[in-house]
Design a protein around this motif. Structure first.
Motif, PDB file in Angstrom:
ATOM      1  N   THR A  24       1.068  -1.242  -0.019  1.00 21.39           N
ATOM      2  CA  THR A  24      -0.068   0.054   0.057  1.00 21.39           C
ATOM      3  C   THR A  24       0.826   1.260  -0.066  1.00 21.39           C
ATOM      4  OG1 THR A  24      -0.053   0.054   2.439  1.00 21.39           O
ATOM      5  CG2 THR A  24      -1.789  -1.113   1.380  1.00 21.39           C
ATOM      6  N   ALA A  59      -2.514  -7.978  10.217  1.00 21.74           N
ATOM      7  CA  ALA A  59      -3.817  -7.244  10.300  1.00 21.74           C
ATOM      8  C   ALA A  59      -4.999  -7.719  11.431  1.00 21.74           C
ATOM      9  CB  ALA A  59      -4.497  -7.341   8.930  1.00 21.74           C
ATOM     10  N   TYR A  67       0.946  -5.814   7.554  1.00 23.58           N
ATOM     11  CA  TYR A  67       0.989  -4.223   7.233  1.00 23.58           C
ATOM     12  C   TYR A  67       2.247  -3.720   7.955  1.00 23.58           C
ATOM     13  CZ  TYR A  67      -3.614  -4.966   5.388  1.00 23.58           C
ATOM     14  OH  TYR A  67      -4.685  -5.492   4.474  1.00 23.58           O
ATOM     15  N   LYS A  69       3.516  -0.021   9.655  1.00 21.58           N
ATOM     16  CA  LYS A  69       3.128   1.391  10.264  1.00 21.58           C
ATOM     17  C   LYS A  69       4.360   1.898  11.390  1.00 21.58           C
ATOM     18  CE  LYS A  69      -1.176   1.086   8.506  1.00 21.58           C
ATOM     19  NZ  LYS A  69      -1.038   0.767   7.169  1.00 21.58           N
ATOM     20  N   SER A 133      -4.017   5.958   4.939  1.00 16.35           N
ATOM     21  CA  SER A 133      -3.496   5.185   5.799  1.00 16.35           C
ATOM     22  C   SER A 133      -4.565   4.815   6.613  1.00 16.35           C
ATOM     23  CB  SER A 133      -2.380   5.454   6.642  1.00 16.35           C
ATOM     24  OG  SER A 133      -1.990   4.469   7.321  1.00 16.35           O
ATOM     25  N   ASP A 135      -4.955   2.807  10.094  1.00 12.83           N
ATOM     26  CA  ASP A 135      -4.125   2.551  11.145  1.00 12.83           C
ATOM     27  C   ASP A 135      -4.821   2.592  12.447  1.00 12.83           C
ATOM     28  OD1 ASP A 135      -4.596   5.285  11.413  1.00 12.83           O
ATOM     29  OD2 ASP A 135      -2.859   5.695  10.160  1.00 12.83           O
TER      30      ASP A 135
END
Length: 170
Positions: A24, A59, A67, A69, A133, A135
């Motif tokens: 992403t 996730a 993912y 972050k 995003s 998040d």
């Protein structure tokens, strides 16, 4: 040799380092879509997660997609967003990596959030590309058990296209 190689690579991948693909745009400019990078799994056994670490996480539990972050808050921290500016424990946080470009989606929590106290044994994660995003603003705190490791090195970067090119030879 084949058996030993297979066993060794499996051991290294599950305990030390593993390669991933960034799917992403949520971490643009730190990690671009399509980048291949290494996640250091050993780092979490050697030291605690720190503010600003770029971490890979599941996730929704082990076995779900990964993912990436950035850590904005640790257990017990009070997180607040005011006009897209991050405050941790009442102090403004300087985020030179945060990208606030493009239209702001009309979603609660995008611009203002909190105050929110991070749950025990959890982290509060934010993408660098804030307006693109999904998040912790939406999914809540991420349990430490879901964090796989710390992103360390991009080993292959390629241009990413949202859709197939008109001329497939390009």
């Amino acid at each position: 040799w084949f058996c030993w190689g297979t066993l060794l690579s499996g051991f290294l991948r599950t305990t030390w380092v593993e390669a991933f693909n960034m799917p992403t745009r949520s971490m643009r400019e730190a990690i671009l879509p399509g980048d291949r990078f290494l996640v250091d799994r050993l780092a979490l056994r050697v030291r605690d997660i720190q503010y600003g670490d770029v971490v890979a996480h599941y996730a929704n539990g082990v076995g779900t997609p990964l993912y990436v972050k950035r850590v904005a808050g640790l257990s017990g921290d009070v997180i607040e967003l005011k006009d897209e500016k991050l405050f941790r424990n009442g102090q403004a946080v300087e985020e030179s990596y945060a990208i606030l470009e493009g239209p702001l989606p009309e979603l609660a929590g995008m611009r203002d959030l909190g105050p929110h106290t991070v749950a025990p044994r959890s982290v509060f994660l934010l993408g660098d590309n804030r307006r693109m995003s999904r998040d912790s603003r939406f999914d809540g705190d991420r349990p430490l058990d879901d964090v796989v490791g710390v992103a360390r090195m991009i080993f292959w970067s390629r241009e990413y296209a949202e859709s197939p090119p008109v001329d497939p030879r390009k």
